[in-house]
Scaffold this active site. Sequence first.
Site, PDB file in Angstrom:
ATOM      1  N   CYS A  74       0.864  -1.182   0.000  1.00 46.24           N
ATOM      2  CA  CYS A  74       0.000   0.000   0.000  1.00 46.24           C
ATOM      3  C   CYS A  74       0.898   1.228   0.000  1.00 46.24           C
ATOM      4  CB  CYS A  74      -0.914  -0.003   1.225  1.00 46.24           C
ATOM      5  SG  CYS A  74      -1.921   1.488   1.370  1.00 46.24           S
ATOM      6  N   CYS A 222      -5.417   5.934  -3.507  1.00 46.48           N
ATOM      7  CA  CYS A 222      -4.668   4.675  -3.447  1.00 46.48           C
ATOM      8  C   CYS A 222      -3.253   4.967  -3.932  1.00 46.48           C
ATOM      9  CB  CYS A 222      -5.323   3.596  -4.306  1.00 46.48           C
ATOM     10  SG  CYS A 222      -4.359   2.064  -4.392  1.00 46.48           S
TER      11      CYS A 222
END
Length: 312
Positions: A74, A222
């Site tokens: 991530c 994101c």
Amino acid sequence: MKLEFVKCQGSGNDFVMIDAVGQRTDDIDMAALSSALCDRRGPLGADGLLLTVRDGAGFGMRMYNPDGTQAEMCGNGIRCVARQARRYTNADRFMLRSGKRNYAVARESDIATGIPTYSVRIPISLQSPDFALGVADEPFIDSPIEELDSDLRFTALSLGNPHIVARCESIDLGLLEVVARRATAAKHLFPNGVNVSFYRVASPREIVTATFERGAGLTLSCGTAMTACTTAAVLTGACEEGKSITVRNRGGMVVCRCETEPSIATELRGNASYDFAGTISDESGELKVDITRTCDTEREIYNSFAEREKSI
């Protein structure tokens, strides 16, 4: 169970972060805890659960999605973990491990006054067992996937987690969700699921992105998706290689820089902000959250910055 936590965010992507170096967590079902803590109807709500962990002689990140699945990487989360891990490394540049990969992270000069800023250098592959597209062992760049949409052209990239991205003249969130759900159902193409993003090129040095995250759905931001979109824009000649590229989304702004030699790698630089901290405890089978410290000034500075910089 009683754990200290920090509610943090990177580019509007918010997380519950737990320091698993300074406190014991090995007897806790983190998948179940993530599902409970990330529920937007609960007292915290988040896009994921982050753990700062020891990994061999160094440190690493573990991330759990709201549905309890574990994510390999991530980009927004690892910047937050880098901020927490920095107090153990006592260094401005160090390595973090996530999903069996090592990532170079660094404390950077503030992206704007008063905003703690970190970077991560993300190696990128154009081949992955997570994709079954086109001809085996050949990159899938700017090509159609008829099962997802008859007009869009996609690029597939692996950043430790799988992404497909498509360039659009304008970003339609409804269409993005439709395409992403088709991709989720296409197990013969994406056996482990895939993150799906649209991006619009505003200039050779600026793009706008939106993402449907695997395991989370439509999110404000994101990090690996913004990195993937930047990389695709460079590979297709829409943006400049080796230059700082501003990447905007609904959560704010980051800066990416992509290089293709000797191998493809893109640096992602953006905020790692704290909102508040507290404790999580289990009382008679129910989670209790106590807020012990707020970071009002830090939160307000970022919110003002994001309001100026965000886009869709």
